[in-house]
Scaffold this active site. Structure first.
Site, PDB file in Angstrom:
ATOM      1  N   GLY A 704      16.836 138.224  38.919  1.00  0.00           N
ATOM      2  CA  GLY A 704      18.205 138.713  39.808  1.00  0.00           C
ATOM      3  C   GLY A 704      17.842 140.035  40.185  1.00  0.00           C
ATOM      4  O   GLY A 704      18.163 140.286  41.442  1.00  0.00           O
ATOM      5  N   SER A 979      27.612 139.696  41.345  1.00  0.00           N
ATOM      6  CA  SER A 979      26.311 140.371  41.383  1.00  0.00           C
ATOM      7  C   SER A 979      25.325 139.463  41.937  1.00  0.00           C
ATOM      8  O   SER A 979      24.993 138.477  41.543  1.00  0.00           O
ATOM      9  CB  SER A 979      25.789 140.532  40.018  1.00  0.00           C
ATOM     10  OG  SER A 979      26.669 141.357  39.189  1.00  0.00           O
ATOM     11  N   THR A 980      25.310 139.637  43.223  1.00  0.00           N
ATOM     12  CA  THR A 980      24.487 138.426  44.226  1.00  0.00           C
ATOM     13  C   THR A 980      22.908 138.676  43.608  1.00  0.00           C
ATOM     14  O   THR A 980      22.246 137.588  43.918  1.00  0.00           O
ATOM     15  CB  THR A 980      24.454 139.239  45.596  1.00  0.00           C
ATOM     16  OG1 THR A 980      24.021 140.315  45.722  1.00  0.00           O
ATOM     17  CG2 THR A 980      25.784 139.012  46.058  1.00  0.00           C
ATOM     18  N   CYS A 981      22.428 139.502  42.999  1.00  0.00           N
ATOM     19  CA  CYS A 981      21.004 139.474  42.673  1.00  0.00           C
ATOM     20  C   CYS A 981      20.870 138.461  41.618  1.00  0.00           C
ATOM     21  O   CYS A 981      19.752 138.031  41.261  1.00  0.00           O
ATOM     22  CB  CYS A 981      20.687 140.725  41.952  1.00  0.00           C
ATOM     23  SG  CYS A 981      21.691 141.479  40.501  1.00  0.00           S
ATOM     24  N   VAL A 982      21.855 138.098  40.626  1.00  0.00           N
ATOM     25  CA  VAL A 982      21.798 136.922  39.817  1.00  0.00           C
ATOM     26  C   VAL A 982      22.796 136.014  40.114  1.00  0.00           C
ATOM     27  O   VAL A 982      23.097 134.990  39.316  1.00  0.00           O
ATOM     28  CB  VAL A 982      22.188 137.439  38.292  1.00  0.00           C
ATOM     29  CG1 VAL A 982      20.947 138.366  37.725  1.00  0.00           C
ATOM     30  CG2 VAL A 982      23.305 138.249  38.121  1.00  0.00           C
TER      31      VAL A 982
END
Length: 1013
Positions: A704, A979-982
């Site tokens: 992520g 949380s766009t990273c994950v």
């Protein structure tokens, strides 16, 4: 005693001493052999002496007889007896010269009185032999003292009005008359136009054509063509008056009516070239007066000659130089720059051997100049005009023009453009509707295994010429013209083929291409020649089936590209799934890819090599659209998985070797460029962020954090304000063509961005960036043409379309082959071709100008930037994986499919955290609310959570990491965060669906909500 028994030396020695004094048995045998050899040598010496004496006596007798014959000849030079003596003497220049001189110096009446006298038969027999003798003398000594006199005698003997002419002519014809005349002409240097022999030789060349030779007339015409018209530089050897005589007396209609198979196979490559060159000097000026059979014969002769020549025979210097011996033809470039051929040298040894090209004749510059007439626009125009008067010749014309394109590939574009301009696209319709449409080639239900059968030899030339012609038309055909209909106004240009016709035609091409790629016998495809186009030089000459496959594929891909932008074919039109089992196809493709896997650092296999080594990968790299897109995406993901496995990478495990990189917030692109430039991006990368206070942010990168890094890096790298990228009207990105972008440092940035995007494709990370189609084409090794220009420069596109259909004289527009570029306030003029500033745009070359201008704007301006980008991209993604897709599909692979979001599929691949599970009331309410959203609202929610508003092509099982929802407390006033990273949605436990709906939409459309907690 000596007289009775002979001399002592010849007495037989008798040993009376008994066995003890005898020599050995071997010694006795050797003595016997020696005596026998001595007797044999003595006999040979005696026989040789007898023969020498006989030869000497014979020579003496011949000399005496010859002397007597000369004396008898001198006493009766013009009589039958003197003629008999001359024939018996044979090749004696003095005797033959004396006879010819006497005969031409007023002795004709005396000589020809025997033609009607009692010795007529003898006179005729002897005169024929005498004619052959002086003809042979001229052939051997064309510039001798008596050559002109001999020719005058021959002219007298072959005078059409004489009763003895035909027997003499037939006698000479049967004894190589034209070969001897050819020998005489060739024996005079080209520069010796003033030779007195030539004016006397030329009339003899055509004398026989005015005689009643019966069936032998055909032999005279064939021999004349075979021996005289193949003389190098024939028009250059003759004085102007002689050329006029020859041209006036040349029986063009008769010569052109000869079946080319009677003489073309009998002459070598160089003679065929000279035959073509000489005929071009005499035939084209007569086009308006040629009869239909003569024109058809000329096209047949020209086509037969072209088909039997090796490639580049008409311009040997144009053949590409070879740097790798006989295998040089195995090297090909898939880019638009021939200098950037991408093929590893080590692959050649494993590839099928390619025969060395046949040696080509060295041609005089004057011959080369005359040959340039053939593909010239004026000549092609006059040829097209002549054939319009005789529709029966059109088939032969197309075969001839196609053969010309095959043997002279450097001129094929000019030939095709001239045909298109001259016919306004009518030739395309004529060939398709009159020939190709009814052809069995590529027809549904026809056995594909018979495709290469000689029975279809006549069907290939028109079909292949049509594919070349239509592909050439597509290069300068805009989409508005392509999709025009028959109901359009008369002054509106339209596609020469209707869309319905293109559906049938493209399916034919698809069936042919698939059959040739699917064949297990790829050596036969590589080296086997098309029937009728075997050429010269054995396996190295002619048109190969591989060339057929390339032509068909090229046109097929161009048609499919138009269909990809705007659908006009029925569903599943491009698929050949019914002919193969997709499951086994995918399994075999994966196996073949593993077999062809290359060590790191080697250069990739070309499409040509792949097609030979792997039929399935050949289909995926050349006609990928014949396999369903979803199947190709699955193959791509499996390719990546296999590659990961070969490197010992397991995405399910965290603890293995990783590249660890520390990145500062606010300097993501800079730090990524500096620290990942040389990293192996096929291996896992662990990102650690440092905040603005220099503190390392906590957390473990399970994928992520890298996605967050990648998202932020893309925002910076693709910012058009940085100067590396520009956006068109559709907000699609392409490299900045400015010279600033071609500086070494910026090219390294393009290379780095290519590597990062390769990493995204490799990891399955979706990118919310759209690229211009012509730029995506570069990723696939394809060129872009006029139809792509509309998305880059609409004004230039419409200007070129206006020029293409301009009814006036294009020279009125004052254009030349240059383009003006303005940088830093300075305008530079760049030639589109050598000496372009001095080449005006005319009616005949405007298509070339349109092509060159489009090519410059779409390709040349961004070549260095594109090459740097693709160099980085291919460092992570194998080229042959990318070639399985077209531009539109590649964009989908990068950013997901623009399709409705399947809520049930998303729910089945969602993970939960905190207090949530699939049956928790807030989660049930969330899915109920999401189902009530329209398409745009669902996309907004998906973008809010994942940063990309399009679902993965193969469904949400491909989303990495998986879509997740975690509870965020019970505060009813708090908005959802993500949380766009994950790919994580942090959703408060709302008590009712209305509140959940309002808060979710507010968060999704506000663009806020990223939370690190």
């Amino acid at each position: 005693m000596s007289s009775l028994f002979g001399s002592e030396e010849r007495r037989r020695n008798i040993n009376l001493g008994g066995a003890s004094s005898a020599t050995t048995h071997a010694h006795i045998l050797n003595q016997a052999k020696a005596r026998r050899s001595e007797r044999e040598n003595s006999r040979k010496k005696h026989d040789s002496a007898v023969r020498i004496q006989a030869w000497w006596r014979g020579n003496m007798q011949v000399r005496n007889v010859r002397q007597q014959l000369r004396q008898s000849f001198a006493q009766d030079v013009l009589g039958v007896n003197g003629l008999r003596c001359m024939v018996l003497i044979g090749k004696d220049e003095e005797v033959l010269g004396h006879w010819s001189t006497t005969l031409t110096s007023g002795g004709q009446d005396v000589f020809f009185q025997h033609a009607n006298g009692p010795e007529r038969e003898s006179w005729l027999v002897l005169t024929r032999q005498a004619a052959l003798l002086i003809l042979q003398s001229v052939a051997e000594h064309p510039e001798s003292t008596y050559a002109v006199t001999h020719l005058r005698v021959l002219d007298i003997l072959l005078a059409p009005s004489s009763s003895w002419t035909v027997p003499i002519a037939l006698y000479l014809l049967q004894r190589d008359l034209y070969r001897l005349l050819s020998q005489a002409i060739r024996g005079i240097p080209v520069e010796s136009k003033n030779s007195p022999t030539l004016p006397s030789l030329v009339p003899l060349l055509t004398n026989l054509f005015s005689l009643d030779l019966g069936a032998m007339l055909l032999k005279a015409q064939v021999d004349f063509t075979q021996h005289i018209l193949t003389i190098p530089l024939l028009p250059n050897r003759l004085p102007l008056t002689s050329i006029s005589v020859l041209s006036a007396r040349l029986p063009v209609n008769a010569l052109l009516s000869i079946d080319p198979s009677l003489f073309v196979p009998l002459i070598d490559t160089e003679e065929k070239v000279h035959l073509t060159s000489n005929l071009v000097a005499f035939i084209p000026p007569r086009y308006p007066k040629l009869s239909a059979p003569a024109l058809k014969g000329w096209l047949s002769l020209l086509g037969a000659t072209m088909k039997s020549l090796p490639t580049y025979a008409l311009e040997p210097s144009a053949r590409p130089s070879s740097s790798s011996g006989s295998n040089s033809n195995a090297v090909e470039s898939d880019s638009d720059d021939e200098s950037s051929a991408a093929i590893r040298v080590t692959a050649v040894s494993s590839f099928a051997p390619v025969p060395a090209p046949p040696s080509l004749p060295k041609l005089d510059t004057r011959t080369l100049k005359r040959l340039q007439t053939i593909p010239s626009i004026p000549h092609l125009k006059s040829l097209l005009s002549a054939s319009q008067h005789y529709p029966a010749t059109r088939d032969m014309l197309y075969e001839c023009l196609f053969a010309l394109c095959v043997v002279w590939p450097n001129r094929s574009d000019g030939v095709l453009s001239a045909v298109l301009i001259g016919s306004g696209g009518g030739v395309v319709r004529e060939i398709y509707r009159g020939i190709v449409r009814s052809s069995a080639l590529g027809r549904e239900g026809v056995d594909g295994s018979s495709l290469m059968s000689p029975a279809h030899a006549k069907d290939w030339p028109p079909l292949l010429f049509l594919t070349d012609l239509y592909y050439q038309a597509l290069l300068t055909m805009g989409d508005d013209e392509f999709f025009s209909s028959a109901s359009a106004a008369a002054n509106v240009p339209r596609n020469p083929l209707t869309l319905d016709e293109l559906v049938v035609f493209s399916r034919k091409l698809l069936n042919i291409a698939f059959t040739l790629y699917w064949r297990e016998d790829q050596i036969g495809v590589l080296q086997g020649a098309v029937p009728g186009f075997e050429g010269a030089g054995g396996a190295a000459g002619g048109l190969k089936w591989e060339g057929v496959r390339e032509k068909v594929t090229r046109c097929l891909v161009a048609i499919h590209a138009r269909d990809s932008r705007k659908k006009f074919t029925p569903p599943d039109h491009w698929l050949i799934g019914s002919q193969i089992d997709l499951t086994s196809f995918i399994e075999a493709a994966l196996f073949e890819d593993q077999q062809l896997s290359q060590p790191t650092g080697t250069r990739p296999l070309s499409k040509r090599h792949i097609a030979y080594l792997s039929p399935r990968l050949g289909i995926l790299n050349n006609i990928p659209f014949s396999i369903p897109f979803e199947a190709r995406v699955s193959i791509f993901r499996n390719f990546v998985a296999n590659d990961m496995s070969s490197r010992g990478v397991d995405r399910r495990q965290y603890f293995h070797k990783r590249t660890r990189v520390t990145v500062r917030r606010g300097h993501v692109a800079e730090d990524g460029f500096n620290r990942l430039a040389e990293a192996d991006l096929r291996m896992p990368v662990e990102i650690t962020f440092v905040d603005q206070f220099g503190e390392v942010e906590s957390g473990i990168d399970g994928g992520g954090v890298f996605k967050e890094f990648f998202t932020e890096l893309c925002k910076e790298a693709f910012d058009t304000n940085r100067g590396l990228w520009l956006a068109n009207q559709q907000n699609e990105l392409y490299p900045n063509p400015h010279s600033y972008a071609r500086e070494a440092h910026n090219l390294n940035w393009y290379r780095f961005i290519g590597r990062i995007l390769g990493k995204a494709l490799y990891e399955g990370i979706l990118v919310d960036v759209a690229f211009a189609g012509f730029f995506l084409a570069k990723w696939l090794g394809k060129q872009s043409f006029l139809d792509d220009l509309a998305s880059l420069d609409p004004d230039l596109y419409h200007g070129l379309i206006f020029l293409k259909h301009y009814t006036g004289n294009p020279e009125e527009l004052s254009l030349n082959f240059t383009v003006a570029e303005e940088e830093f306030g300075v305008t530079n003029t760049i030639d589109l071709c050598p000496n372009g500033s001095n080449i005006p745009v005319t009616r005949d070359n405007r298509l070339e100008y349109i092509y060159r201008m489009s090519h410059y704007r779409l390709t040349k301006q961004i070549r260095k930037q594109t090459e740097a980008f693709f160099d980085g991209l291919s460092d992570v993604i194998d080229q042959k994986w990318l070639r399985m897709f077209n531009q539109q599909e590649l964009q989908v692979l990068l950013g997901g499919v623009n399709a409705p979001i399947d809520v049930d599929d998303l729910r089945s691949h969602t993970n939960y955290g905190g207090l949530y599970d699939d049956n928790e009331p807030t989660i049930v309410a969330f899915w109920n609310v999401l189902k009530t959203f329209d398409h745009d609202q669902r996309r907004a929610v998906l973008r809010f959570v994942t940063s990309v508003g399009r679902p993965p092509l193969l469904g949400f099982k491909e989303l990495h990491p998986n879509f997740s929802i975690r509870d965020a407390g019970s505060d009813q006033t708090r908005l959802p965060t993500s949380s766009t990273c994950v790919n994580l949605l942090k959703l408060p436990r709302y008590k009712d669906e209305k509140t959940l709906r309002d808060k979710l939409l507010q968060a999704a459309f506000s663009g806020a909500g990223f939370d690190l907690s």
